[in-house]
Design an enzyme around this catalytic site. Structure first.
Site: not given
Length: 346
Positions: A25, A208
């Protein structure tokens, strides 16, 4: 391993440095160190809003994701030529080579450059040149992931997919990033279906800042192969069970979470809870130039904040290799190297 309870912070930092790591990521544009940004701005006769590297660094303080993205997109503007994309990519690869990162899966946001008039070939040409060089010179394997910007329309994503089609032998997967709130995964269900039909791997930022429901949508509607972030999955017991049973990979980014106020204190980071729940969590840097650390800094600072054991660190590192999209032979090679480092640490 009994040493895991007694190993010192110095020993654990040495272990972190020695382990072969995979980063799953990483936003290429988020690896833009201020010094390089100023250098490219001068080369391309672009005036930044900040008069010095120090002033730019001082601006790297954010209350939320959107404040970061405003600066992130401004920084993109200095990328004009194939050489610029090469220089940015190579700088990241050189940095992580020094941290023993052996496999990288890099996101880039073509729409953010297309809307500035930078054609697709210029972007991907410079990025791939650096990736291929680092593979041959430094032994860093890679996968390139094209991300769609969720604050734009699905129609724009489809247009970008068309531009990408001549390069699909070099693009391994597609992602979904940018402003999460108000832009649920369901908004992009059709374009991700088209991507799956083309044989591309699928991932999406979810949970998130957005709710656990966005993770459900990523799983059920986009049919993701892994979930980026996923922190708020922990608010839903049924979702935790789903993620655990499927061993869905979560690409978690601790210093990003701290810098963007997803967690207020790194000591309260959810990684220990994820590991205890049997989730396949991994550690990544996200946008390291903006958030204060690459792979090793994320692991070291998290270890110090939450008291990760050697076993925890090894599990997180193993999860990243196993959860990567590298070829099976490459995974076996890296896992064997990991086992050798662990044996030496013992």
């Amino acid at each position: 391993m009994t040493h895991s309870r007694t190993a010192s912070a110095t020993d654990l930092s040495a272990l972190i440095q020695a382990l072969p790591k995979a980063e799953l990521h990483l936003h290429l544009e988020g690896s833009f160190e201020p010094e390089l940004m100023f250098r490219l701005a001068q080369r391309n006769n672009i005036t930044l809003s900040y008069d010095s590297v120090e002033a730019l660094k001082a601006a790297y303080q954010f209350n939320n994701l959107q404040e970061f993205l405003d600066l992130y997109y401004q920084g993109m503007n200095v990328l004009q030529t194939r050489q610029d994309y090469y220089d940015l990519t190579r700088a990241y690869l050189d940095k992580v080579h020094s941290q023993n990162v052996r496999h990288v899966e890099i996101f880039w946001d073509p729409q953010g450059h297309l809307e500035r008039g930078i054609d697709f070939a210029t972007q991907i040409g410079g990025i791939l040149q650096a990736l291929k060089e680092a593979r041959s010179q430094n032994g860093i394997s890679y996968r390139l992931i094209m991300s769609f910007l969720r604050h734009l329309s699905e129609e724009s994503a489809f247009e970008t997919l068309e531009l990408a089609k001549p390069y699909l032998d070099e693009i391994y997967g597609v992602g979904l990033d940018s402003s999460e709130m108000g832009h649920p995964p369901e908004k992009f269900e059709r374009v991700f279906e088209a991507c799956r039909e083309l044989g591309l791997k699928i991932t999406a930022h979810a949970g998130e800042e957005g709710p656990a429901d966005y993770v459900w949508q990523a799983l059920d509607l986009l049919q993701v192969d892994r979930v980026d972030h996923g922190n708020r999955s922990l608010e839903d017991d049924a979702l935790i069970e789903r993620l655990r049973d499927s061993q869905m990979v979560l690409t978690v980014c601790p210093l990003s979470n701290l810098k963007l106020q997803v967690v207020k204190d790194l000591g309260n980071h959810p990684i220990p809870t994820m590991l205890k729940a049997g989730l396949k969590a991994t550690i990544n840097s996200d946008d390291p130039a903006y958030f204060g650390g690459y792979m090793n800094e994320n692991l070291i600072q998290l270890q110090q904040a939450v008291g990760l054991s050697a076993d925890d660190i090894i599990t997180l590192t193993r999860n990243s290799i196993e959860g990567s999209w590298a070829e099976e032979a490459r995974k076996k090679e890296l896992l064997a190297e990991l086992d050798r480092v662990v044996a030496e640490f013992n």
